[in-house]
Design a protein around this motif. Structure first.
Motif, PDB file in Angstrom:
ATOM      1  N   ASN A   1       1.411   9.137  -6.299  1.00 10.21           N
ATOM      2  CA  ASN A   1       1.810  10.407  -5.816  1.00 10.21           C
ATOM      3  C   ASN A   1       2.802  10.922  -6.988  1.00 10.21           C
ATOM      4  O   ASN A   1       2.932  11.999  -7.427  1.00 10.21           O
ATOM      5  N   LEU A   2       3.958  10.178  -7.306  1.00 10.91           N
ATOM      6  CA  LEU A   2       4.745  10.365  -8.293  1.00 10.91           C
ATOM      7  C   LEU A   2       4.080  10.626  -9.698  1.00 10.91           C
ATOM      8  O   LEU A   2       4.558  11.481 -10.547  1.00 10.91           O
ATOM      9  N   HIS A   3       3.168   9.676 -10.065  1.00  5.50           N
ATOM     10  CA  HIS A   3       2.774   9.779 -11.524  1.00  5.50           C
ATOM     11  C   HIS A   3       1.857  11.080 -11.319  1.00  5.50           C
ATOM     12  O   HIS A   3       1.733  11.934 -12.441  1.00  5.50           O
ATOM     13  N   LYS A   4       1.178  11.482 -10.203  1.00 10.55           N
ATOM     14  CA  LYS A   4       0.395  12.732 -10.160  1.00 10.55           C
ATOM     15  C   LYS A   4       1.177  13.910 -10.240  1.00 10.55           C
ATOM     16  O   LYS A   4       0.889  14.906 -11.191  1.00 10.55           O
ATOM     17  N   ALA A   5       2.324  14.045  -9.745  1.00  5.85           N
ATOM     18  CA  ALA A   5       3.281  15.181  -9.923  1.00  5.85           C
ATOM     19  C   ALA A   5       3.857  15.316 -11.356  1.00  5.85           C
ATOM     20  O   ALA A   5       3.875  16.305 -11.677  1.00  5.85           O
TER      21      ALA A   5
ATOM     22  N   LEU B   1       0.808  -1.369   0.079  1.00  6.94           N
ATOM     23  CA  LEU B   1      -0.012   0.053  -0.082  1.00  6.94           C
ATOM     24  C   LEU B   1       1.038   1.238   0.039  1.00  6.94           C
ATOM     25  O   LEU B   1       0.559   2.305  -0.794  1.00  6.94           O
ATOM     26  N   GLN B   2       1.876   1.232   0.703  1.00  5.97           N
ATOM     27  CA  GLN B   2       2.801   2.499   0.771  1.00  5.97           C
ATOM     28  C   GLN B   2       3.640   2.435  -0.524  1.00  5.97           C
ATOM     29  O   GLN B   2       3.652   3.707  -1.083  1.00  5.97           O
ATOM     30  N   THR B   3       3.855   1.505  -1.339  1.00  5.46           N
ATOM     31  CA  THR B   3       4.604   1.750  -2.554  1.00  5.46           C
ATOM     32  C   THR B   3       3.499   2.027  -3.576  1.00  5.46           C
ATOM     33  O   THR B   3       3.865   3.130  -4.384  1.00  5.46           O
ATOM     34  N   LEU B   4       2.426   1.623  -3.443  1.00  4.95           N
ATOM     35  CA  LEU B   4       1.205   2.218  -4.120  1.00  4.95           C
ATOM     36  C   LEU B   4       1.027   3.602  -4.023  1.00  4.95           C
ATOM     37  O   LEU B   4       0.913   4.479  -5.149  1.00  4.95           O
ATOM     38  N   LYS B   5       0.859   4.102  -2.929  1.00  3.78           N
ATOM     39  CA  LYS B   5       1.117   5.685  -2.481  1.00  3.78           C
ATOM     40  C   LYS B   5       1.905   6.444  -3.251  1.00  3.78           C
ATOM     41  O   LYS B   5       1.749   7.561  -3.873  1.00  3.78           O
ATOM     42  N   ASN B   6       3.043   5.719  -3.031  1.00  2.49           N
ATOM     43  CA  ASN B   6       4.384   6.489  -3.604  1.00  2.49           C
ATOM     44  C   ASN B   6       4.292   6.584  -5.086  1.00  2.49           C
ATOM     45  O   ASN B   6       4.639   7.608  -5.607  1.00  2.49           O
ATOM     46  N   VAL B   7       3.810   5.639  -5.846  1.00  4.98           N
ATOM     47  CA  VAL B   7       3.854   5.634  -7.307  1.00  4.98           C
ATOM     48  C   VAL B   7       2.641   6.568  -7.950  1.00  4.98           C
ATOM     49  O   VAL B   7       2.913   7.235  -8.532  1.00  4.98           O
TER      50      VAL B   7
END
Length: 294
Positions: A287-291, A279-285
């Motif tokens: 967020n990175l995509h959104k940015a 879940l944490q990895t998914l959040k990071n990915v």
């Protein structure tokens, strides 16, 4: 029947008691239509069909037809590993007003190629609905050979195949040897662009729940001849696609939707919620995509 370029294999939203959440289903349908989905598959593997009862499937068919109201085609997953059961479910789907059915290769009993041919032809002969074949040897333990799919393409209402074997050579053979009005969709999100390049129609997607518009943009760039941009988009989307399958489907995509504010609830056993590390990895990915998009 034109199912479009992106056919989203829709998750089935559940409430806190593990029952189908129809209010959340309506919200999800509207989200998908607004975000790049040309068609919807309901009660497929991503919709946790193995855990849905017959009554739940029929209710889902009727409800989805009602809510889509003709805005996009609705394809009902009615394939099982029993021909008679598949015919019964197909009859319910047709009565519910769906636009097509998807028939998966029979799992567990591992029929031979002639058995596969007779299974699919027998079901198709009982309905007027367009049929999408679904070849997924990784889940069903049987691979439908290109020759069998090519034979089945001669059945008038068998009009397309979702190919999830990952075998581009086999897909090219199918495209090359079937009628022009028979289409092939990638069953793997990460192969959407390569499959388009060999003449495929698009993708039956899980990731389109969260990146449907981006996938549509990639396809449009490819079709417009902007191949470099399409390739760049493909590479940018791969990290998210990878995370959508970091755990058994549909656990990751349901977690992603919940993170994005599209509530779909949890999963039913034997599937487990996405582990905290994933879940944490998914959040990071995400967020990175959104940015990157912004």
């Amino acid at each position: 029947m034109n199912f479009g370029q992106i056919v989203t294999a829709m998750v089935t939203p559940f409430d806190e008691r593990g029952e189908i959440d129809f209010a959340a289903t309506e919200n999800l349908i509207n989200h998908l239509i607004a975000n790049g989905s040309d068609s919807l598959v309901i009660s497929g593997t991503t919709g946790e069909s193995p855990t849905l009862t017959l009554e739940e499937k029929v209710a889902l068919f009727k409800f989805t037809v009602q809510i889509t109201a003709g805005r996009v085609p609705v394809i009902a997953g009615t394939g099982t590993n029993g021909t008679r059961e598949s015919i019964e479910l197909t009859r319910h789907a047709e009565n519910a007003g769906v636009d097509g059915i998807m028939l998966v290769t029979p799992y567990y009993n591992k029929p031979c190629q002639e058995g596969l041919y007779q299974h699919f032809k027998t079901i198709a002969d009982t309905t007027a609905l367009p049929v999408m074949l679904y070849n997924i040897p990784g889940r069903s333990a049987v691979n439908m050979e290109p020759e069998t799919i090519i034979r089945l393409a001669e059945v008038p209402n068998i009009v397309t195949v979702k190919e999830a074997s990952g075998n581009l050579e086999a897909m090219a053979a199918i495209i090359d040897s079937t009628p022009d009005n028979f289409t092939l969709y990638s069953g793997d999100d990460g192969l959407a662009l390569p499959v388009l390049a060999i003449g495929g129609a698009g993708v039956v997607s899980v990731s389109a729940h969260v990146i449907g518009n981006e996938m549509q943009s990639m396809i449009q760039n490819f079709k417009s001849g902007n191949l470099q941009e399409a390739a760049q988009q493909h590479r940018r989307l791969l990290p998210i696609i990878k995370e959508m399958f970091s755990a058994p489907n549909p656990s990751p995509v349901k977690a992603a939707l919940n993170l994005k504010g599209v509530a779909v609830g949890g999963v039913r056993l034997p599937i487990l919620p996405l582990p905290e590390a994933n879940l944490q990895t998914l959040k990071n990915v995400l967020n990175l995509h959104k940015a990157t998009v912004l």
